[in-house]
Design an enzyme around this catalytic site. Structure first.
Site, mmCIF file in Angstrom:
data_model
loop_
_atom_site.group_PDB
_atom_site.id
_atom_site.type_symbol
_atom_site.label_atom_id
_atom_site.label_comp_id
_atom_site.label_asym_id
_atom_site.label_seq_id
_atom_site.Cartn_x
_atom_site.Cartn_y
_atom_site.Cartn_z
ATOM 1 N N HIS A 74 -1.806 -24.226 75.203
ATOM 2 C CA HIS A 74 -1.032 -23.557 76.236
ATOM 3 C C HIS A 74 0.398 -24.109 76.238
ATOM 4 C CE1 HIS A 74 -4.737 -22.106 78.742
ATOM 5 N NE2 HIS A 74 -4.642 -21.559 77.547
ATOM 6 N N GLU A 76 2.200 -25.317 78.587
ATOM 7 C CA GLU A 76 2.337 -26.579 79.322
ATOM 8 C C GLU A 76 1.904 -27.744 78.441
ATOM 9 O OE1 GLU A 76 0.680 -23.796 80.184
ATOM 10 O OE2 GLU A 76 0.194 -23.799 82.309
ATOM 11 N N CYS A 105 -4.542 -27.515 81.967
ATOM 12 C CA CYS A 105 -3.124 -27.904 81.958
ATOM 13 C C CYS A 105 -2.778 -28.660 83.234
ATOM 14 C CB CYS A 105 -2.232 -26.682 81.791
ATOM 15 S SG CYS A 105 -2.352 -25.976 80.136
#
Ligand code: ZN
Length: 148
Positions: A74, A76, A105
């Site tokens: 992801h 993040e 995350c």
């Protein structure tokens, strides 16, 4: 500067950074969803990320069934792990992310010492946001405005 104008100034900055995160998301080669993240500390962008496969892997996020591959990182996670390879520290930083962080995350955000998260797109699952709040992280929803 009084409190009110400091607040207005922060809001204007938040909108600009979230817009930049939106532009950064365009780097993602994922087809289903493009997410961008920026980490800002002391008025400097110290890291950035977008969703994608790990370095050295093919630039394709979806399998033959159009499902996101399990090893796609992801935005993040990419922004936080990029800091691990730099001389910067995310301690006390703000993260700008174009989508509501997932619970995985959220855990990384907490452990990275990030103190504030600004996100622009709500997601049906709010467990990530709830976890961030539980950890005492300031969470702010700033919708991505197309014109401003
Ligand atoms: Zn996530």
């Amino acid at each position: 500067m009084d409190n009110e104008s400091a607040k207005t100034k922060q809001e204007a900055l938040d909108k600009r950074y979230i817009r930049m995160a939106g532009i950064w998301a365009e780097n993602s080669y994922c087809k289903r969803r493009q997410v961008g993240a920026l980490i800002v500390k002391d008025k400097m962008i110290i890291s950035d990320g977008y969703n994608g496969t790990p370095s050295g892997f093919e630039n394709v996020c979806e399998d033959e069934h159009n499902l996101t591959k399990p090893y796609v990182l992801h935005a993040e996670a990419n922004a936080i792990t990029k800091i691990a390879r730099s001389n910067n520290s995310s301690d006390g930083a703000t993260m700008y992310v174009t989508a509501s962080p997932c619970i995985e995350c959220a855990k990384l955000i907490i452990q990275a010492g990030i103190k504030r998260v600004v996100y622009s797109e709500k997601y049906r699952l709010e467990d990530g946001i709830e976890l961030l709040k539980r950890a005492g992280i300031e969470v702010e929803y700033v919708p991505l405005a197309t014109h401003e």
